[in-house]
Write a protein that holds these residues in place. Structure first.
Motif, PDB file in Angstrom:
ATOM      1  N   UNK A   1      -9.479  -1.658  -7.685  1.00  0.00           N
ATOM      2  CA  UNK A   1      -8.312  -2.658  -7.197  1.00  0.00           C
ATOM      3  C   UNK A   1      -7.527  -2.016  -6.138  1.00  0.00           C
ATOM      4  N   UNK A   2      -7.720  -2.182  -5.046  1.00  0.00           N
ATOM      5  CA  UNK A   2      -6.955  -1.525  -4.066  1.00  0.00           C
ATOM      6  C   UNK A   2      -6.592  -2.851  -3.014  1.00  0.00           C
ATOM      7  N   UNK A   3      -5.332  -2.805  -2.595  1.00  0.00           N
ATOM      8  CA  UNK A   3      -4.938  -3.994  -1.739  1.00  0.00           C
ATOM      9  C   UNK A   3      -5.650  -3.848  -0.168  1.00  0.00           C
ATOM     10  N   UNK A   4      -5.837  -4.944   0.305  1.00  0.00           N
ATOM     11  CA  UNK A   4      -6.072  -4.713   1.791  1.00  0.00           C
ATOM     12  C   UNK A   4      -5.141  -4.029   2.755  1.00  0.00           C
ATOM     13  N   UNK A   5      -3.905  -3.813   2.272  1.00  0.00           N
ATOM     14  CA  UNK A   5      -2.900  -3.143   2.947  1.00  0.00           C
ATOM     15  C   UNK A   5      -3.273  -1.719   2.929  1.00  0.00           C
TER      16      UNK A   5
ATOM     17  N   UNK B   1     -18.279  17.984   3.550  1.00  0.00           N
ATOM     18  CA  UNK B   1     -17.315  18.169   2.699  1.00  0.00           C
ATOM     19  C   UNK B   1     -16.542  17.024   2.339  1.00  0.00           C
ATOM     20  N   UNK B   2     -16.794  16.689   1.020  1.00  0.00           N
ATOM     21  CA  UNK B   2     -16.211  15.521   0.383  1.00  0.00           C
ATOM     22  C   UNK B   2     -14.725  15.772   0.037  1.00  0.00           C
ATOM     23  N   UNK B   3     -13.827  15.069   0.011  1.00  0.00           N
ATOM     24  CA  UNK B   3     -12.264  14.910  -0.058  1.00  0.00           C
ATOM     25  C   UNK B   3     -11.793  13.722  -0.447  1.00  0.00           C
ATOM     26  N   UNK B   4     -10.713  13.644  -1.104  1.00  0.00           N
ATOM     27  CA  UNK B   4      -9.910  12.554  -1.497  1.00  0.00           C
ATOM     28  C   UNK B   4      -8.453  12.760  -1.163  1.00  0.00           C
ATOM     29  N   UNK B   5      -7.726  11.810  -0.903  1.00  0.00           N
ATOM     30  CA  UNK B   5      -6.301  11.746  -0.517  1.00  0.00           C
ATOM     31  C   UNK B   5      -5.695  12.036  -1.923  1.00  0.00           C
ATOM     32  N   UNK B   6      -4.931  13.034  -1.885  1.00  0.00           N
ATOM     33  CA  UNK B   6      -3.999  13.266  -3.239  1.00  0.00           C
ATOM     34  C   UNK B   6      -5.105  13.555  -4.371  1.00  0.00           C
ATOM     35  N   UNK B   7      -6.239  14.131  -3.944  1.00  0.00           N
ATOM     36  CA  UNK B   7      -7.321  14.281  -5.296  1.00  0.00           C
ATOM     37  C   UNK B   7      -7.741  13.168  -5.925  1.00  0.00           C
ATOM     38  N   UNK B   8      -7.516  11.950  -5.390  1.00  0.00           N
ATOM     39  CA  UNK B   8      -7.599  10.841  -6.414  1.00  0.00           C
ATOM     40  C   UNK B   8      -9.255  10.682  -6.650  1.00  0.00           C
ATOM     41  N   UNK B   9      -9.605  10.772  -7.638  1.00  0.00           N
ATOM     42  CA  UNK B   9     -10.830  10.461  -8.253  1.00  0.00           C
ATOM     43  C   UNK B   9     -11.062  10.274  -9.907  1.00  0.00           C
ATOM     44  N   UNK B  10     -12.207   9.991 -10.065  1.00  0.00           N
ATOM     45  CA  UNK B  10     -12.541  10.005 -11.587  1.00  0.00           C
ATOM     46  C   UNK B  10     -11.967  11.035 -12.419  1.00  0.00           C
ATOM     47  N   UNK B  11     -10.967  10.970 -13.393  1.00  0.00           N
ATOM     48  CA  UNK B  11     -10.579  11.966 -14.390  1.00  0.00           C
ATOM     49  C   UNK B  11      -9.657  12.876 -13.685  1.00  0.00           C
TER      50      UNK B  11
ATOM     51  N   UNK C   1      -2.743  12.923   7.140  1.00  0.00           N
ATOM     52  CA  UNK C   1      -2.989  12.987   5.776  1.00  0.00           C
ATOM     53  C   UNK C   1      -1.901  13.047   4.888  1.00  0.00           C
ATOM     54  N   UNK C   2      -0.832  13.983   5.205  1.00  0.00           N
ATOM     55  CA  UNK C   2       0.490  14.099   4.376  1.00  0.00           C
ATOM     56  C   UNK C   2       1.042  12.739   4.409  1.00  0.00           C
ATOM     57  N   UNK C   3       1.096  12.110   5.769  1.00  0.00           N
ATOM     58  CA  UNK C   3       1.907  10.816   5.922  1.00  0.00           C
ATOM     59  C   UNK C   3       1.363   9.651   4.849  1.00  0.00           C
ATOM     60  N   UNK C   4      -0.040   9.696   4.750  1.00  0.00           N
ATOM     61  CA  UNK C   4      -0.779   8.678   4.170  1.00  0.00           C
ATOM     62  C   UNK C   4      -0.420   8.957   2.434  1.00  0.00           C
ATOM     63  N   UNK C   5      -0.341  10.203   1.990  1.00  0.00           N
ATOM     64  CA  UNK C   5      -0.206  10.440   0.815  1.00  0.00           C
ATOM     65  C   UNK C   5       1.113  10.187   0.077  1.00  0.00           C
ATOM     66  N   UNK C   6       2.314  10.455   1.361  1.00  0.00           N
ATOM     67  CA  UNK C   6       3.724  10.082   1.036  1.00  0.00           C
ATOM     68  C   UNK C   6       3.854   8.828   0.985  1.00  0.00           C
ATOM     69  N   UNK C   7       3.392   7.833   1.616  1.00  0.00           N
ATOM     70  CA  UNK C   7       3.738   6.484   1.582  1.00  0.00           C
ATOM     71  C   UNK C   7       2.830   5.818   0.678  1.00  0.00           C
TER      72      UNK C   7
ATOM     73  N   UNK D   1       0.954   4.532  -5.709  1.00  0.00           N
ATOM     74  CA  UNK D   1       0.030   4.248  -6.680  1.00  0.00           C
ATOM     75  C   UNK D   1       0.258   5.002  -7.938  1.00  0.00           C
ATOM     76  N   UNK D   2       0.657   5.999  -7.811  1.00  0.00           N
ATOM     77  CA  UNK D   2       0.987   6.926  -9.123  1.00  0.00           C
ATOM     78  C   UNK D   2       2.368   6.394  -9.689  1.00  0.00           C
ATOM     79  N   UNK D   3       3.363   5.809  -9.084  1.00  0.00           N
ATOM     80  CA  UNK D   3       4.524   5.295  -9.364  1.00  0.00           C
ATOM     81  C   UNK D   3       4.300   3.812  -9.999  1.00  0.00           C
ATOM     82  N   UNK D   4       3.198   3.424  -9.797  1.00  0.00           N
ATOM     83  CA  UNK D   4       2.800   2.092  -9.941  1.00  0.00           C
ATOM     84  C   UNK D   4       1.841   2.104 -11.623  1.00  0.00           C
TER      85      UNK D   4
END
Length: 338
Positions: A46-50, A246-256, A279-285, A290-293
């Motif tokens: 459940x990610x927003x289109x934004x 090389x696979x990666x995710x922003x802010x390490x977001x992934x299962x577990x 990348x830093x800008x996207x994590x920041x904004x 997501x974590x705050x939510x």
């Protein structure tokens, strides 16, 4: 990683991996963003289109090579009312985000063997998708080959993730790579599904995979999990060994416990095409929001425990969802199951 060598006098010494293999510019390196797909396992997609549009733009600006939009899951097997749309990643939903995608960023989706209907994968010329990432276990390799051949026949690039290899025998892996090598797959992936592996083990696996890749003209990738806070270390170990995808995710977001952090990886790579600022800008904004939510992922003791024991993290995920904090009792429980 250090390796023993013998000098002229027969004395054994240890030399570190050539530093040039870690810091040199490697044009063949490809960075794959798996935030929506692996991260979707945290919030049921459940990610927003934004959020998705902002992620797409962040990947463009950061120079990321591939963006994985999610799964091509079967609508007959999974209830569309219980998941967000990136569980199914329809071509129309992807196109609503990327349009014709007249950019250098390529689009990927994952197709799980036994959980995907091949009929949902249309011909490449009619789709915004470039890469089909087939996910399989060792015991479903024949099904993986069938999906690989179908996707390649439709014009797609194809990679294959062999999951849960920390529980696999080397002979079985060699046999699987030999079978896959004779298929039209483009990339074999080392996948540390349980976050149980150490850099030394990754180095040995990289040698095994690269030998098969050289034999059949394939590339090798890595997808790491962070149960022991080694996803980044294992990824850069693999880079030094010659692994290119090389696979990666922003802010390490992934299962577990999550995955290798995009911002760490882009900061490490010396390819001038990558720009860690975006990348830093996207994590920041977005990721911090997501974590705050209340969306929870990342290293914690329960994930460390399943990683140490080389177990699937499902018990740790349940521990997290139940908001338990009795870590010692949980350790006793999973040791008894081992």
């Amino acid at each position: 990683m250090s390796v023993p060598v013998s000098g002229a006098a027969g004395m054994e010494m240890f030399v570190m991996k050539e530093i040039s293999s870690l810091i040199a510019y490697r044009p063949d390196v490809k960075v794959v963003d798996a935030t929506l797909r692996d991260g979707g396992l945290v919030n049921d997609f459940y990610f927003t289109d934004e959020f998705v549009r902002a992620l797409y733009l962040a990947n463009l600006r950061a120079g990321v090579d591939y963006m994985e939009f999610g799964y091509k899951a079967s609508r007959e097997m999974f209830d569309v009312n219980k998941f967000g749309k990136w569980k199914f990643s329809s071509d129309s939903d992807i196109r609503a985000i990327v349009g014709e995608n007249a950019t250098d960023l390529k689009i990927a989706v994952m197709a799980d063997v036994g959980r995907c209907d091949k009929s949902d994968i249309i011909n490449r010329e009619d789709s915004p998708i470039d890469l089909i990432r087939v996910a399989t276990y060792l015991n479903t390799i024949p099904g993986a080959v069938d999906m690989i051949e179908d996707a390649a026949g439709k014009g797609y690039e194809v990679s294959c993730n062999i999951m849960a290899i920390s529980n696999s025998r080397e002979g079985d892996l060699k046999a699987a790579l030999d079978i896959l090598g004779q298929s039209p797959v483009d990339v074999f992936y080392i996948v540390d599904s349980y976050g149980a592996m150490y850099p030394e083990q990754i180095a040995r696996l990289a040698d095994l995979y690269l030998e098969a890749a050289a034999k059949y003209g394939k590339k090798v990738g890595i997808h790491a999990h962070n149960n022991q806070q080694l996803a980044f270390a294992n990824t850069i170990e693999a880079v030094g060994d010659g692994v290119d995808w090389l696979d990666a995710t922003y802010a390490s977001m992934g299962r577990g416990a999550g995955n290798c952090a995009m911002e760490l990886l882009l900061g490490f790579l010396r390819n001038p095409k990558y720009n860690v600022y975006h990348a830093i800008q996207f994590v920041d904004k977005y990721m911090n929001r997501l974590k705050e939510d209340g969306v929870r992922w990342g290293y914690d003791l329960q994930y460390l425990m399943t990683g140490l024991l080389n177990q699937h993290p499902r018990a740790a995920i349940e521990f997290t969802r139940d908001q338990r904090t009795d870590y010692t009792e949980f350790y006793k429980e999973i040791v008894a199951q081992d």
